[in-house]
Design a protein around this motif. Structure first.
Motif, PDB file in Angstrom:
ATOM      1  N   LYS A 256      -2.833  -8.913   7.110  1.00 41.54           N
ATOM      2  CA  LYS A 256      -3.215 -10.160   6.828  1.00 41.54           C
ATOM      3  C   LYS A 256      -2.168 -10.797   5.396  1.00 41.54           C
ATOM      4  CE  LYS A 256      -8.052  -9.490   7.889  1.00 41.54           C
ATOM      5  NZ  LYS A 256      -9.467  -9.259   7.239  1.00 41.54           N
ATOM      6  N   LEU A 257      -1.198 -10.015   5.365  1.00 38.38           N
ATOM      7  CA  LEU A 257      -0.112 -10.594   4.063  1.00 38.38           C
ATOM      8  C   LEU A 257       0.599 -11.305   4.823  1.00 38.38           C
ATOM      9  CD1 LEU A 257      -0.132  -7.331   1.692  1.00 38.38           C
ATOM     10  CD2 LEU A 257      -1.395  -9.502   1.499  1.00 38.38           C
ATOM     11  N   ASN A 258       0.880 -11.430   5.899  1.00 39.73           N
ATOM     12  CA  ASN A 258       1.738 -12.253   6.896  1.00 39.73           C
ATOM     13  C   ASN A 258       3.032 -11.845   6.739  1.00 39.73           C
ATOM     14  OD1 ASN A 258      -0.030 -14.386   7.619  1.00 39.73           O
ATOM     15  ND2 ASN A 258       0.332 -15.217   5.250  1.00 39.73           N
ATOM     16  N   LEU A 259       3.190 -10.374   6.988  1.00 41.74           N
ATOM     17  CA  LEU A 259       4.589  -9.688   7.008  1.00 41.74           C
ATOM     18  C   LEU A 259       4.903  -9.585   8.341  1.00 41.74           C
ATOM     19  CD1 LEU A 259       3.458  -6.498   4.722  1.00 41.74           C
ATOM     20  CD2 LEU A 259       4.787  -8.808   3.988  1.00 41.74           C
ATOM     21  N   ILE A 260       6.452  -9.575   8.505  1.00 37.42           N
ATOM     22  CA  ILE A 260       6.766  -9.792   9.728  1.00 37.42           C
ATOM     23  C   ILE A 260       6.994  -8.189  10.650  1.00 37.42           C
ATOM     24  CG2 ILE A 260       8.624 -11.487   9.290  1.00 37.42           C
ATOM     25  CD1 ILE A 260      10.592  -9.352   8.703  1.00 37.42           C
ATOM     26  N   GLU A 261       6.891  -8.193  11.836  1.00 37.34           N
ATOM     27  CA  GLU A 261       6.692  -7.121  12.632  1.00 37.34           C
ATOM     28  C   GLU A 261       7.535  -5.968  12.330  1.00 37.34           C
ATOM     29  OE1 GLU A 261       6.980  -4.386  15.710  1.00 37.34           O
ATOM     30  OE2 GLU A 261       8.601  -5.693  15.292  1.00 37.34           O
ATOM     31  N   PRO A 262       8.868  -6.198  12.043  1.00 41.09           N
ATOM     32  CA  PRO A 262       9.589  -4.879  11.782  1.00 41.09           C
ATOM     33  C   PRO A 262       9.087  -4.220  10.413  1.00 41.09           C
ATOM     34  CG  PRO A 262      10.911  -6.722  12.473  1.00 41.09           C
ATOM     35  CD  PRO A 262       9.784  -7.251  12.267  1.00 41.09           C
ATOM     36  N   ILE A 263       8.709  -5.070   9.613  1.00 42.01           N
ATOM     37  CA  ILE A 263       8.155  -4.381   8.295  1.00 42.01           C
ATOM     38  C   ILE A 263       6.677  -3.880   8.626  1.00 42.01           C
ATOM     39  CG2 ILE A 263       7.484  -4.650   5.967  1.00 42.01           C
ATOM     40  CD1 ILE A 263       9.535  -6.951   5.667  1.00 42.01           C
ATOM     41  N   LEU A 264       5.999  -4.294   9.271  1.00 34.13           N
ATOM     42  CA  LEU A 264       4.762  -3.653   9.625  1.00 34.13           C
ATOM     43  C   LEU A 264       4.896  -2.686  10.458  1.00 34.13           C
ATOM     44  CD1 LEU A 264       2.694  -6.836  10.639  1.00 34.13           C
ATOM     45  CD2 LEU A 264       2.335  -5.571   8.657  1.00 34.13           C
ATOM     46  N   ARG A 265       5.893  -2.431  11.186  1.00 34.14           N
ATOM     47  CA  ARG A 265       6.255  -1.088  11.930  1.00 34.14           C
ATOM     48  C   ARG A 265       6.637   0.053  11.049  1.00 34.14           C
ATOM     49  NH1 ARG A 265      10.863  -1.207  15.808  1.00 34.14           N
ATOM     50  NH2 ARG A 265      10.574  -3.726  15.543  1.00 34.14           N
ATOM     51  N   ALA A 266       7.393  -0.489  10.162  1.00 27.69           N
ATOM     52  CA  ALA A 266       8.043   0.705   9.336  1.00 27.69           C
ATOM     53  C   ALA A 266       6.875   1.102   8.272  1.00 27.69           C
ATOM     54  CB  ALA A 266       9.105  -0.216   8.260  1.00 27.69           C
ATOM     55  N   LEU A 267       6.086   0.300   7.841  1.00 25.86           N
ATOM     56  CA  LEU A 267       4.825   0.576   7.122  1.00 25.86           C
ATOM     57  C   LEU A 267       3.971   1.651   7.887  1.00 25.86           C
ATOM     58  CD1 LEU A 267       4.111  -2.615   5.176  1.00 25.86           C
ATOM     59  CD2 LEU A 267       5.098  -0.698   4.277  1.00 25.86           C
TER      60      LEU A 267
END
Length: 423
Positions: A5-16
């Protein structure tokens, strides 16, 4: 709220997700959207609240999306200034973790080691530079670091940079970078000199604050032991007989004191190491690695060396000696009870340290419970237990100003050599 919901891009979401992150901490929830809007940010949050991710994640996303990053001139685009090498290394590890699926490079530079590997990395070209102020200025003067294309500046742990005498180096760096930039400023406390610096370098900043300045987390159970100075080592050994204390971070006030406590523990059959500014960088990193992996049960640290220590599930912090600056107590015990986890803080107080305890009580607005059922309890304590008092804004400001002055004098006179080692 989730990170999605923070509008982060997919590569960062995957890393998190790979790192096991499920939802943002309050400081991350507030700061990340503001930084993504390219606003200057003034953040006030105590240690252990997730500040590194709060600025590292949006910086990675902005650089990934920025046309200037893709098509613009080469060079360092983001600079993170931080007071200690341990914290610099920790921040570098965070950028590596969150940006593992992005083509964004970073490096870390700090003093106390040979500059060869650092200058080699700089020659290869980096997008993000994490640095301690002294080594950064040194390499800038040698023309290894060029910041004419800088777009983002982060000052992390600004109050500690003031305590360690780095504030003038920070000002020199700021004078040599582009005025047109996004600036992110984080500090656990806001003494007057830090507030003045923030007002000077920030432009219409958004402000975030997740906890009252210098408060202690509710998840940390605190207790104090009144004990004669000569009995402190015996009390520490007594407490460590409790096998539920898997790992403990023990604070000593001086480098010599930290070495002595660690030596006594080892001689008593307890796996312990000391970490402070007189240790080589390799020795400090080995000690920290051994502690994180639980090969070492007890890590004895001074305040400067401990600021970058981030250990998951650290259950106990033990103040072998109380600090004479009350804000330091908050920073110390913040090593445990991080990100909502439970923690325990145990403090030893001898006759000479009662004034320090009074100051801590006033600052945190609560009285720390006393443990009397222990074999080395000091008789004739003779110390009134003050009730928490509500302070006005003016008195709070005056106290912060006084603490800042005292803290600066403390570090500048007693740890000047350690500060030079950081460079």
């Amino acid at each position: 709220m989730s990170f999605e919901k923070l509008n982060l891009i997919e590569p960062i979401l995957r890393a998190l997700k790979n790192e096991g992150y499920t939802k943002p901490t309050p400081i991350q929830e507030q700061a990340i959207p503001l930084i993504l809007e390219r606003k200057d940010l003034l953040g006030c949050a105590q240690t252990g609240t997730g500040k590194t991710a709060a600025f590292a994640i949006p910086i990675l996303q902005l650089l990934h999306q920025d046309e200037l990053f893709v098509k613009g001139p080469a060079g360092i685009k983001a600079l993170i200034l931080t007071p200690t090498r341990e914290l610099a290394i920790q921040i570098g590890e965070s950028f590596a973790a969150y940006g593992k699926h992005l083509r964004i490079s970073h490096t870390v530079i700090f003093g106390g080691v040979s500059q060869r590997s650092q200058t080699d990395a700089l020659r290869s070209g980096v997008d993000i530079l994490i640095a301690t102020p002294g080594r950064l200025l040194d390499l800038m003067n040698q023309r290894f670091v060029k910041l004419q294309n800088l777009k983002m500046l982060v000052l992390d742990e600004a109050d500690r940079m003031l305590d360690m005498g780095f504030i003038h180096d920070v000002k020199k760096v700021i004078a040599r970078i582009p005025e047109k930039r996004q600036t992110i400023f984080f500090s656990a406390t806001m003494p007057s000199e830090i507030a003045t610096l923030a007002n000077t370098i920030l432009k219409n900043p958004a402000r975030v604050q997740v906890t009252p300045v210098s408060s202690t987390a509710n998840t940390i159970k605190q207790a104090v032991y009144f004990v004669e100075k000569k009995d402190k080592r015996k009390l520490l050994l007594h407490l460590l007989q409790d096998r539920t204390i898997i790992t403990a971070l023990v604070f000593a006030r001086t480098k010599h004191g930290a070495d002595r406590v660690a030596k006594d523990l080892v001689q008593s059959g307890i796996r312990a190491e000391a970490i402070h500014g007189n240790k080589s960088q390799g020795a400090r990193q080995r000690a920290l690695s051994n502690f994180k992996s639980q090969q070492t049960r007890v890590l004895v640290a001074t305040d400067i060396a401990a600021r970058g220590i981030d250990v998951d599930d650290l259950s106990h912090v033990i103040n072998f000696e109380l600090p004479n600056v009350p804000e330091t107590y908050v920073h110390r015990i913040g090593r445990t009870g991080r990100a909502g986890a439970n923690g325990i803080s145990l403090s030893f107080c001898d006759e000479e340290e009662k004034e320090f305890l009074r100051d801590i009580h006033k600052l945190i607005q609560k009285t720390i419970p006393v443990v009397e059922d222990q074999p080395y309890h000091m008789t004739h304590v003779g110390m009134p237990r003050p009730q928490p008092q509500q302070r006005s804004r003016s008195s709070f400001k005056a106290r912060n100003n006084s603490s800042a002055r005292n803290s600066g004098q403390q570090w500048n006179s007693r740890d000047r050599r350690e500060r030079d080692n950081q460079r």
